[in-house]
Design a protein around this motif. Structure first.
Motif, PDB file in Angstrom:
ATOM      1  N   UNK B 313       0.837  -1.253   0.038  1.00 26.15           N
ATOM      2  CA  UNK B 313      -0.176   0.076   0.053  1.00 26.15           C
ATOM      3  C   UNK B 313       0.775   1.193   0.110  1.00 26.15           C
ATOM      4  N   UNK B 314       0.480   2.514  -0.743  1.00 26.79           N
ATOM      5  CA  UNK B 314       1.204   3.356  -0.773  1.00 26.79           C
ATOM      6  C   UNK B 314       1.528   3.976   0.764  1.00 26.79           C
ATOM      7  N   UNK B 315       2.637   4.641   1.037  1.00 27.73           N
ATOM      8  CA  UNK B 315       3.012   4.991   2.340  1.00 27.73           C
ATOM      9  C   UNK B 315       2.285   6.299   2.544  1.00 27.73           C
ATOM     10  N   UNK B 316       1.503   6.502   3.514  1.00 25.84           N
ATOM     11  CA  UNK B 316       1.069   7.940   4.006  1.00 25.84           C
ATOM     12  C   UNK B 316       2.192   8.785   4.874  1.00 25.84           C
ATOM     13  N   UNK B 317       1.962   9.980   4.832  1.00 26.08           N
ATOM     14  CA  UNK B 317       2.729  10.550   5.823  1.00 26.08           C
ATOM     15  C   UNK B 317       2.400  10.270   7.218  1.00 26.08           C
ATOM     16  N   UNK B 318       3.426   9.946   8.057  1.00 24.07           N
ATOM     17  CA  UNK B 318       3.218   9.137   9.354  1.00 24.07           C
ATOM     18  C   UNK B 318       3.105  10.392  10.390  1.00 24.07           C
ATOM     19  N   UNK B 319       2.113  10.486  11.124  1.00 23.00           N
ATOM     20  CA  UNK B 319       1.907  11.494  12.103  1.00 23.00           C
ATOM     21  C   UNK B 319       3.124  11.684  13.163  1.00 23.00           C
ATOM     22  N   UNK B 320       3.247  12.795  13.548  1.00 22.34           N
ATOM     23  CA  UNK B 320       4.339  13.084  14.867  1.00 22.34           C
ATOM     24  C   UNK B 320       3.947  12.393  16.094  1.00 22.34           C
ATOM     25  N   UNK B 321       4.814  11.967  16.715  1.00 24.06           N
ATOM     26  CA  UNK B 321       4.411  11.076  17.850  1.00 24.06           C
ATOM     27  C   UNK B 321       4.875  12.176  19.032  1.00 24.06           C
ATOM     28  N   UNK B 322       3.956  12.477  19.868  1.00 23.04           N
ATOM     29  CA  UNK B 322       4.079  13.466  20.959  1.00 23.04           C
ATOM     30  C   UNK B 322       4.843  12.909  22.038  1.00 23.04           C
ATOM     31  N   UNK B 323       5.903  13.754  22.715  1.00 20.37           N
ATOM     32  CA  UNK B 323       6.500  13.383  23.896  1.00 20.37           C
ATOM     33  C   UNK B 323       5.703  13.135  25.032  1.00 20.37           C
ATOM     34  N   UNK B 324       6.034  12.283  25.734  1.00 23.04           N
ATOM     35  CA  UNK B 324       5.378  12.283  27.246  1.00 23.04           C
ATOM     36  C   UNK B 324       4.117  11.232  27.218  1.00 23.04           C
ATOM     37  N   UNK B 325       3.841  10.430  26.464  1.00 23.89           N
ATOM     38  CA  UNK B 325       3.113   9.248  26.452  1.00 23.89           C
ATOM     39  C   UNK B 325       3.737   8.225  27.014  1.00 23.89           C
ATOM     40  N   UNK B 326       3.317   7.823  28.156  1.00 24.92           N
ATOM     41  CA  UNK B 326       3.859   6.639  29.080  1.00 24.92           C
ATOM     42  C   UNK B 326       3.204   5.376  28.807  1.00 24.92           C
ATOM     43  N   UNK B 327       3.950   4.127  29.429  1.00 21.24           N
ATOM     44  CA  UNK B 327       3.439   2.861  29.408  1.00 21.24           C
ATOM     45  C   UNK B 327       3.900   2.096  30.876  1.00 21.24           C
ATOM     46  N   UNK B 328       3.161   1.588  31.451  1.00 20.77           N
ATOM     47  CA  UNK B 328       3.700   0.889  32.480  1.00 20.77           C
ATOM     48  C   UNK B 328       3.074  -0.686  32.632  1.00 20.77           C
ATOM     49  N   UNK B 329       4.098  -1.440  32.632  1.00 18.49           N
ATOM     50  CA  UNK B 329       3.829  -3.071  32.293  1.00 18.49           C
ATOM     51  C   UNK B 329       3.208  -3.691  33.472  1.00 18.49           C
ATOM     52  N   UNK B 330       2.334  -4.499  33.308  1.00 20.56           N
ATOM     53  CA  UNK B 330       2.127  -5.204  34.351  1.00 20.56           C
ATOM     54  C   UNK B 330       1.855  -6.615  33.907  1.00 20.56           C
ATOM     55  N   UNK B 331       1.746  -7.714  34.977  1.00 15.56           N
ATOM     56  CA  UNK B 331       1.398  -8.981  34.639  1.00 15.56           C
ATOM     57  C   UNK B 331      -0.180  -9.337  35.385  1.00 15.56           C
ATOM     58  N   UNK B 332      -0.864 -10.219  34.465  1.00 10.16           N
ATOM     59  CA  UNK B 332      -1.966 -10.834  34.980  1.00 10.16           C
ATOM     60  C   UNK B 332      -2.153 -12.223  34.705  1.00 10.16           C
ATOM     61  N   UNK B 333      -3.081 -12.840  35.277  1.00  9.46           N
ATOM     62  CA  UNK B 333      -3.031 -14.304  35.202  1.00  9.46           C
ATOM     63  C   UNK B 333      -4.329 -14.614  34.121  1.00  9.46           C
ATOM     64  N   UNK B 334      -3.977 -15.448  33.113  1.00 12.20           N
ATOM     65  CA  UNK B 334      -4.927 -15.681  31.966  1.00 12.20           C
ATOM     66  C   UNK B 334      -5.547 -17.369  32.454  1.00 12.20           C
ATOM     67  N   UNK B 335      -6.576 -17.476  32.551  1.00 11.28           N
ATOM     68  CA  UNK B 335      -7.002 -18.825  33.100  1.00 11.28           C
ATOM     69  C   UNK B 335      -7.269 -19.563  31.845  1.00 11.28           C
ATOM     70  N   UNK B 336      -6.512 -20.895  31.959  1.00  9.43           N
ATOM     71  CA  UNK B 336      -6.530 -21.679  30.605  1.00  9.43           C
ATOM     72  C   UNK B 336      -7.153 -23.074  30.958  1.00  9.43           C
TER      73      UNK B 336
END
Lengths: 261, 354
Positions: B313-336
């Motif tokens: 697919x043709x590449x469209x102009x990518x949006x600028x990524x704002x500084x200051x977006x955070x992530x915090x990783x966490x663990x959870x339990x999947x029931x299987x």
């Protein structure tokens, strides 16, 4: 007894070698070049010296004598070391021996190395006795940096480094912060929030500051540079003495230097 | 008009809390892609990989044989799964499998499976033992690195200009900061046991690490990139929290690296901002990082961009990524359920909602 003209010519020839040393031209110094620098004809020059080697020998003997007198006469402590440095930068002849490129003669090179080793050992002994040396750095390394600074000052006696070296030792200069506040471009990019939250969008770091800290950061972003200006502006907004405001501003500046690098 | 559903296979569904693989994050990005309707097929090497059991991420899930079982076995399994699921795009997410997929790319292309991966030569250029050479070519500093085959190096390395602490690294993965020769020797044996020889000794650069995830078009252009600074680490030094940043110097360095290699596919560039003010290239990973969901969170969904690139697919102009977006990783339990576990273990696989 030497005649006055004889002394004058000898002095001019030895001073010519000092200049050639400073210009890194000792190794290519011909008698013609020495004669040109000394403004003494080669014929007259060879009435005082038997050969080019004897010119170099006389030069080394003369300068090493001055160097030994200066080293042995150095007063104890930091003040004595700074006095020695100032004298050498001011006079310069003895530094020619410490800082010149090796002369193009094996015998003189060995002699030169021996003199330098003696001078270095004396400087190591003097520096080791100084209080407040940087932790974790060997005295030999400090002397190396002093030696290099001396040589740069010898090359450019009117330069900034020479002017600093007569009152501040190289390792002291490094310990003194260059600016009270971090560089402007680091402060300007900060995103400030009225809540006290500060975010650096390039480094990704964040920290919090109190109301006064945020006010100081805003003033810095507005172009304020001097502590006195900040103190005056804060004095208009806060009921605190100039002394307390200045102390707080300097304390905040020190913290900022830690956070913003 | 509703877009047709695209079938994308994604590997690396392991997600151990202290050291997750990128597959699950890539699957999540694809599920949240605004411009695509994606059916994700999760592929993994271990029945305990949790991504396999998350129906909101994987519409179907299967085990693959380890590449060490031989390329014939590996290819046969891929062929079998392709016959069942009709993969249109495949996104490999693990370092160790990348050389295999790079070699298999022509075969997979014949089957109609599109991949955007670096070729074997590009992979070799960014190998950890050749990083200095690549960095030099791109005008970036890199810490001196030495390929180590014998533990005695760590007792005599001072003669080669190495001092402690130094970093002991595996050729594919793993790194340990060693403060003494004993620590280095211990790390050498552990890493050599897991990842083989040589083990790499890298001079330590004191400073702050920043990372970039990007996508190269194969013609020297960095199509899009998201930059991140780790804000909290696990015991293994992996990101536990991070924040998007805007560092023009890092972006320019990554663009030069992509141009120097004509990089094709995803990559993660890890650099250290040294205390001397210089930027040092630490590593280039030939895949998306585990924190790639931050790209979707920040508005520039890189896995979506990769799929569009794969589809031509043709590449469209990518949006600028704002500084200051955070992530915090966490663990959870999947029931299987035991039936689902059984389906994975026996090789039948899990499939839902077709």
């Amino acid at each position: 007894m030497k005649k006055p003209n004889q002394n004058k010519n000898t002095t001019a020839v030895l001073a010519a070698l000092d200049r050639l040393a400073r210009e890194d031209r000792l190794a290519v110094a011909t008698t013609a070049l020495i004669s040109e620098y000394a403004q003494v004809s080669e014929g007259v020059m060879f009435r005082h010296f038997t050969s080019k080697e004897s010119i170099f020998d006389s030069w080394i003997e003369s300068r090493s004598g001055r160097l030994k007198v200066a080293l042995s006469g150095m007063a104890a402590g930091r003040a004595g070391l700074l006095r020695f440095i100032a004298d050498q930068i001011g006079g310069g002849e003895a530094l020619s021996l410490l800082c010149c490129q090796h002369a193009d003669c094996a015998l003189q090179r060995a002699h030169l190395d021996e003199l330098r080793a003696e001078a270095r050992a004396e400087l190591v002994r003097r520096v080791a006795e100084l209080p407040g040396l940087p932790l974790g750095i060997k005295t030999e390394s400090l002397v190396d940096s002093l030696w290099q600074a001396l040589c740069r000052a010898w090359k450019d006696p009117a330069g900034d480094e020479a002017r600093t070296l007569v009152h501040t030792l190289p390792w002291e200069a490094e310990a003194v912060p260059q600016q009270t506040f971090p560089p402007t471009h680091l402060v300007e990019r900060l995103a400030l929030s009225a809540s006290g939250f500060v975010f650096d969008p390039v480094a990704g770091n964040s920290f919090t500051a109190n109301e006064t800290g945020i006010a100081v950061l805003r003033m810095l972003q507005d172009g304020a540079e001097e502590v006195s200006e900040l103190v005056e502006r804060l004095g208009r907004e806060y009921d605190a003495s100039a002394v307390i405001l200045e102390r707080d501003v300097l304390d905040f500046a020190a913290r900022l230097r830690e956070v913003l690098r | 008009m509703k877009r047709r559903t695209l079938t994308v296979a994604v590997t690396g569904m392991n997600a151990r809390p202290d050291n997750p693989g990128p597959g699950l994050a890539v699957a999540r990005c694809l599920k949240e892609a605004h411009g695509l309707e994606v059916r994700v097929i999760g592929l993994s090497y271990d029945a305990f990989d949790p991504g396999l059991y998350l129906p909101e991420m994987c519409d179907a899930a299967y085990l693959l044989p380890y590449p060490s079982a031989g390329e014939e076995t590996f290819t046969a399994r891929l062929s079998q799964l392709h016959a069942r699921e009709r993969f249109e795009v495949l996104i490999p997410c693990l370092d160790a499998e990348l050389p295999v997929f790079a070699r298999l790319a022509p075969t997979l292309a014949e089957w109609g499976i599109k991949m955007v991966v670096p070729d074997p030569q590009q992979l070799q250029m960014r190998a950890k033992d050749r990083l200095q050479e690549l960095a030099q070519g791109a005008g970036i500093a890199a810490p001196e690195t030495h390929a180590v085959y014998r533990e005695s190096f760590f007792h005599t390395c001072a003669a080669e200009g190495f001092s402690y602490p130094l970093v002991v690294k595996g050729l594919f993965y793993d790194a340990k900061i060693a403060h003494t020769p004993d620590e280095a020797v211990s790390a050498f044996h552990r890493i050599a046991g897991a990842w083989g020889l040589p083990v790499l000794a890298q001079k330590m650069v004191p400073g702050e690490e920043i990372n970039l995830a990007g996508l190269g078009d194969g013609n020297g252009k960095l199509i899009a990139a998201v930059m991140m600074k780790k804000r909290a680490l696990t015991d293994k030094g992996k990101a536990w929290a991070g924040v998007t940043i805007e560092d023009p110097a890092l972006l320019a360095a990554a663009a030069r690296l992509v141009a120097a290699t004509n990089w094709r596919g995803p990559l993660e560039v890890e650099v250290m901002c040294g205390q001397d003010g210089k930027m040092y290239l630490i590593e280039i990973n030939p895949r998306f990082p585990a924190w790639i969901y931050l790209s979707a969170g920040a508005g520039l969904n890189l896995p979506e961009a990769l799929v569009k690139l794969a589809l031509g697919e043709p590449q469209t102009e990518q949006p600028a990524v704002p500084a200051g977006v955070m992530f915090i990783r966490y663990a959870w339990d999947a029931i299987v359920t035991l039936q689902n576990f059984e389906a994975i273990v026996t090789g039948d696989g899990l499939f839902r909602g077709r």
